[in-house]
Scaffold this motif. Sequence first.
Motif, mmCIF file in Angstrom:
data_model
loop_
_atom_site.group_PDB
_atom_site.id
_atom_site.type_symbol
_atom_site.label_atom_id
_atom_site.label_comp_id
_atom_site.label_asym_id
_atom_site.label_seq_id
_atom_site.Cartn_x
_atom_site.Cartn_y
_atom_site.Cartn_z
ATOM 1 N N GLU A 105 0.850 -1.185 0.000
ATOM 2 C CA GLU A 105 0.000 0.000 0.000
ATOM 3 C C GLU A 105 0.890 1.241 0.000
ATOM 4 O O GLU A 105 1.983 1.239 0.566
ATOM 5 C CB GLU A 105 -0.937 0.028 1.212
ATOM 6 C CG GLU A 105 -1.995 -1.053 1.182
ATOM 7 C CD GLU A 105 -3.026 -0.891 2.286
ATOM 8 O OE1 GLU A 105 -2.940 0.109 3.036
ATOM 9 O OE2 GLU A 105 -3.899 -1.763 2.411
ATOM 10 N N PHE A 106 0.395 2.291 -0.641
ATOM 11 C CA PHE A 106 1.109 3.553 -0.771
ATOM 12 C C PHE A 106 0.281 4.620 -0.068
ATOM 13 O O PHE A 106 -0.836 4.939 -0.498
ATOM 14 C CB PHE A 106 1.309 3.875 -2.255
ATOM 15 C CG PHE A 106 2.218 5.033 -2.516
ATOM 16 C CD1 PHE A 106 3.374 5.229 -1.772
ATOM 17 C CD2 PHE A 106 1.942 5.933 -3.538
ATOM 18 C CE1 PHE A 106 4.223 6.290 -2.025
ATOM 19 C CE2 PHE A 106 2.789 6.989 -3.806
ATOM 20 C CZ PHE A 106 3.927 7.167 -3.043
ATOM 21 N N LEU A 107 0.806 5.183 1.044
ATOM 22 C CA LEU A 107 0.059 6.105 1.890
ATOM 23 C C LEU A 107 0.718 7.476 1.941
ATOM 24 O O LEU A 107 1.903 7.621 1.637
ATOM 25 C CB LEU A 107 -0.051 5.555 3.321
ATOM 26 C CG LEU A 107 -0.623 4.155 3.505
ATOM 27 C CD1 LEU A 107 -0.504 3.734 4.961
ATOM 28 C CD2 LEU A 107 -2.070 4.092 3.064
ATOM 29 N N ASN A 157 1.205 6.408 -10.973
ATOM 30 C CA ASN A 157 0.917 7.353 -12.040
ATOM 31 C C ASN A 157 -0.571 7.651 -12.052
ATOM 32 O O ASN A 157 -1.397 6.783 -12.365
ATOM 33 C CB ASN A 157 1.354 6.769 -13.395
ATOM 34 C CG ASN A 157 1.290 7.791 -14.504
ATOM 35 O OD1 ASN A 157 0.751 8.880 -14.338
ATOM 36 N ND2 ASN A 157 1.852 7.448 -15.653
ATOM 37 N N LYS A 158 -0.930 8.888 -11.709
ATOM 38 C CA LYS A 158 -2.336 9.268 -11.651
ATOM 39 C C LYS A 158 -2.939 9.477 -13.027
ATOM 40 O O LYS A 158 -4.162 9.449 -13.190
ATOM 41 C CB LYS A 158 -2.495 10.554 -10.828
ATOM 42 C CG LYS A 158 -2.080 10.401 -9.383
ATOM 43 C CD LYS A 158 -2.261 11.700 -8.608
ATOM 44 C CE LYS A 158 -3.713 12.073 -8.505
ATOM 45 N NZ LYS A 158 -3.915 13.265 -7.644
ATOM 46 N N GLN A 159 -2.072 9.690 -14.054
ATOM 47 C CA GLN A 159 -2.582 9.931 -15.400
ATOM 48 C C GLN A 159 -2.795 8.655 -16.202
ATOM 49 O O GLN A 159 -3.450 8.672 -17.239
ATOM 50 C CB GLN A 159 -1.617 10.841 -16.176
ATOM 51 C CG GLN A 159 -1.724 12.315 -15.818
ATOM 52 C CD GLN A 159 -1.180 12.633 -14.447
ATOM 53 O OE1 GLN A 159 -0.164 12.080 -14.034
ATOM 54 N NE2 GLN A 159 -1.843 13.531 -13.726
ATOM 55 N N CYS A 172 -3.727 2.487 -14.242
ATOM 56 C CA CYS A 172 -3.682 2.690 -12.785
ATOM 57 C C CYS A 172 -5.017 3.168 -12.223
ATOM 58 O O CYS A 172 -5.129 3.385 -11.008
ATOM 59 C CB CYS A 172 -2.602 3.706 -12.425
ATOM 60 S SG CYS A 172 -0.930 3.185 -12.850
ATOM 61 N N ARG A 173 -6.012 3.357 -13.105
ATOM 62 C CA ARG A 173 -7.344 3.808 -12.685
ATOM 63 C C ARG A 173 -7.271 5.106 -11.880
ATOM 64 O O ARG A 173 -7.788 5.222 -10.771
ATOM 65 C CB ARG A 173 -8.050 2.733 -11.859
ATOM 66 C CG ARG A 173 -8.262 1.426 -12.609
ATOM 67 C CD ARG A 173 -8.967 0.402 -11.740
ATOM 68 N NE ARG A 173 -9.084 -0.875 -12.425
ATOM 69 C CZ ARG A 173 -9.625 -1.960 -11.868
ATOM 70 N NH1 ARG A 173 -10.088 -1.895 -10.622
ATOM 71 N NH2 ARG A 173 -9.687 -3.085 -12.542
ATOM 72 N N GLY A 174 -6.578 6.067 -12.460
ATOM 73 C CA GLY A 174 -6.451 7.367 -11.815
ATOM 74 C C GLY A 174 -5.535 7.372 -10.612
ATOM 75 O O GLY A 174 -5.648 8.239 -9.754
ATOM 76 N N GLY A 175 -4.616 6.407 -10.552
ATOM 77 C CA GLY A 175 -3.680 6.332 -9.441
ATOM 78 C C GLY A 175 -4.104 5.405 -8.323
ATOM 79 O O GLY A 175 -3.365 5.222 -7.348
ATOM 80 N N SER A 205 -2.560 4.702 -3.202
ATOM 81 C CA SER A 205 -2.633 3.613 -4.169
ATOM 82 C C SER A 205 -2.285 2.309 -3.461
ATOM 83 O O SER A 205 -1.798 2.301 -2.322
ATOM 84 C CB SER A 205 -1.679 3.879 -5.335
ATOM 85 O OG SER A 205 -1.840 2.921 -6.354
ATOM 86 N N GLN A 206 -2.500 1.200 -4.181
ATOM 87 C CA GLN A 206 -2.190 -0.110 -3.628
ATOM 88 C C GLN A 206 -2.071 -1.125 -4.756
ATOM 89 O O GLN A 206 -2.421 -0.847 -5.899
ATOM 90 C CB GLN A 206 -3.276 -0.555 -2.640
ATOM 91 C CG GLN A 206 -4.653 -0.688 -3.265
ATOM 92 C CD GLN A 206 -5.711 -1.069 -2.251
ATOM 93 O OE1 GLN A 206 -5.421 -1.646 -1.215
ATOM 94 N NE2 GLN A 206 -6.959 -0.743 -2.552
#
Length: 302
Positions: free
Chosen positions: A127-129, A179-181, A185-188, A142-143
């Motif tokens: 997980e990315f917090l 990557n949010k774009q 990644c479904r918007g990050g 993200s995760q």
Amino acid sequence: GAPAVHRLAVGTAFQTGEDAPCQGRILLFELTQAADPDDKDAQAEEEGAPRRWRLKLVFEAEERGPVLTVSLLGGYLLTGVGNKLVISTYKDGALSPIGFQHVGFMVSSVSVMKNVIMVADLHKGVEFLQWRHAGGTFHLLSQHTGARAASACEFMVSEGAVQLVLAEEAGRLRVFTYNKQSTECRGGKLLLPQASFDVGDHVCHLQRLQLRGGHVLLYATLDGAIGFLMPLSEVEHRRLAFLSNKLLHAVPHCAGLNPRAFRAGASRTAGARELRFLVREELLHRAKLPAGCLLKMCTADA
């Protein structure tokens, strides 16, 4: 002003049996310097005399779960207690929690960069917090729940870009990007797997080192092996990957094993795309090129 105080945080875990829950403790030590007791010189207390570092226990607390990881986040203590990530502050001789977050099944490792945190879980991947000090809360950026049981994690920095490296069970290292774009990644919300390869043994620790030429990642395994990961730019990877593909059919290999397929391991978690981004240094050295030739290939103008 007052001299800086150095403290050392230690997390423990104790299992009494299958029918009892695992317990843990958080120990906080202060590092002090004292004169060497073995030095019989009367001038031992003067400046410049031999001195030793000593540990003084200043705080101890029992936890309802194993404390498998401790780290520092902006002056606060970050601990993984069971499946809970806790951030605390030390004040007036006590450690006071100021925020927490439940993450997966069991926190096995954390890596911190500024106010973002990478958390490896023993069952549910990574997980990315983000820690938001203003509200005292953690925010899930993200995760990647498709990852296997993870034992270690670390950030890898290359030319301003940051990748997330995860050590999974069965000796697999995987590299993710945020990557949010990207539509993948479904918007990050999901971390995108970038590269993967099999080390051959369980990786127990990852450590980021800053060298003169940039950052490298050191990994250590349970059988005593040590290795390095070095990020490559797009131009460097394109040239070295081209040479590696030629060497696959130009030189004999140990036991007839394909170097790329050998690093794929027995796991089917990683896709073919992840294996394309791996360049093995030992294979490049078998080309027996003159000293410095590989460096010139990478640094030459595109």
